[in-house]
Enzyme design. Structure first.
Site, PDB file in Angstrom:
ATOM      1  N   HIS A   7      10.239  -6.140  -9.988  1.00 13.62           N
ATOM      2  CA  HIS A   7       9.465  -4.905  -9.835  1.00 13.62           C
ATOM      3  C   HIS A   7       9.602  -4.057 -11.105  1.00 13.62           C
ATOM      4  O   HIS A   7       8.617  -3.513 -11.596  1.00 13.62           O
ATOM      5  CB  HIS A   7       9.966  -4.098  -8.627  1.00 13.62           C
ATOM      6  CG  HIS A   7       9.731  -4.776  -7.323  1.00 13.62           C
ATOM      7  ND1 HIS A   7       8.951  -4.232  -6.333  1.00 13.62           N
ATOM      8  CD2 HIS A   7      10.178  -5.961  -6.827  1.00 13.62           C
ATOM      9  CE1 HIS A   7       8.926  -5.037  -5.290  1.00 13.62           C
ATOM     10  NE2 HIS A   7       9.668  -6.098  -5.558  1.00 13.62           N
ATOM     11  N   ASP A  55       6.839   2.372  -5.958  1.00 14.17           N
ATOM     12  CA  ASP A  55       6.876   1.088  -5.280  1.00 14.17           C
ATOM     13  C   ASP A  55       6.894   1.300  -3.769  1.00 14.17           C
ATOM     14  O   ASP A  55       7.252   2.375  -3.283  1.00 14.17           O
ATOM     15  CB  ASP A  55       8.135   0.338  -5.716  1.00 14.17           C
ATOM     16  CG  ASP A  55       7.919  -1.148  -5.891  1.00 14.17           C
ATOM     17  OD1 ASP A  55       7.108  -1.719  -5.133  1.00 14.17           O
ATOM     18  OD2 ASP A  55       8.563  -1.731  -6.766  1.00 14.17           O
TER      19      ASP A  55
END
Length: 141
Positions: free
Chosen positions: A20, A118
């Site tokens: 990520h 996120d």
């Protein structure tokens, strides 16, 4: 004629997993190359382990350190998914959720134009909306 487009301040908050964080950093570099300023929020150890920025982007991307709120359930120096065994994932999620106050303080002091976050920071939109009462954005849970 010089470009008169106002430049934006974009804050980015990835989940602490390198799958990520690296794509978020790549996006931050692309945004910075367009002349915008990026605040990349992550833990100190994760910031140290990210690839170094090219010198021409060093003034456009600021790393903001967030401390995980570890209740001693995580191994020492664990700040990313690669630092823990799978059975500690819930502990990392709890520690990550503990950065909410620090993120709220950052938003209070920095007022970014955009926030890219996120999925694991599901708690961020209400915090951002609360900090920007005059925003056209409204969040309803």
């Amino acid at each position: 004629m010089a470009d008169q487009t106002p430049k934006l301040h974009i804050a980015m908050l990835p989940w602490p997993a390198f799958g990520h964080m690296i794509p978020f950093l790549d996006l931050a570099k692309n945004i910075a190359q367009k002349g915008h300023w990026v605040s990349y929020l992550a833990t100190p150890r994760n910031i140290q382990r990210l690839p170094k920025l090219p010198p021409y982007l060093a003034d456009s991307i600021t790393f903001v350190q967030l401390l995980l709120h570890n209740d001693n359930s995580l191994p020492e120096n664990a700040e990313a998914t690669m630092d823990i065994p799978p059975h500690n994932m819930l502990d990392l999620k709890r520690a990550y959720h503990g950065v909410q106050e620090d993120v709220a303080q950052f938003l209070e002091n920095s007022t970014p134009d955009w926030i890219i976050y996120d999925i694991f920071a599901y708690w961020l939109p209400p915090i951002a909306a609360d900090k920007d009462k005059n925003s056209a954005y409204s969040y309803k849970a």
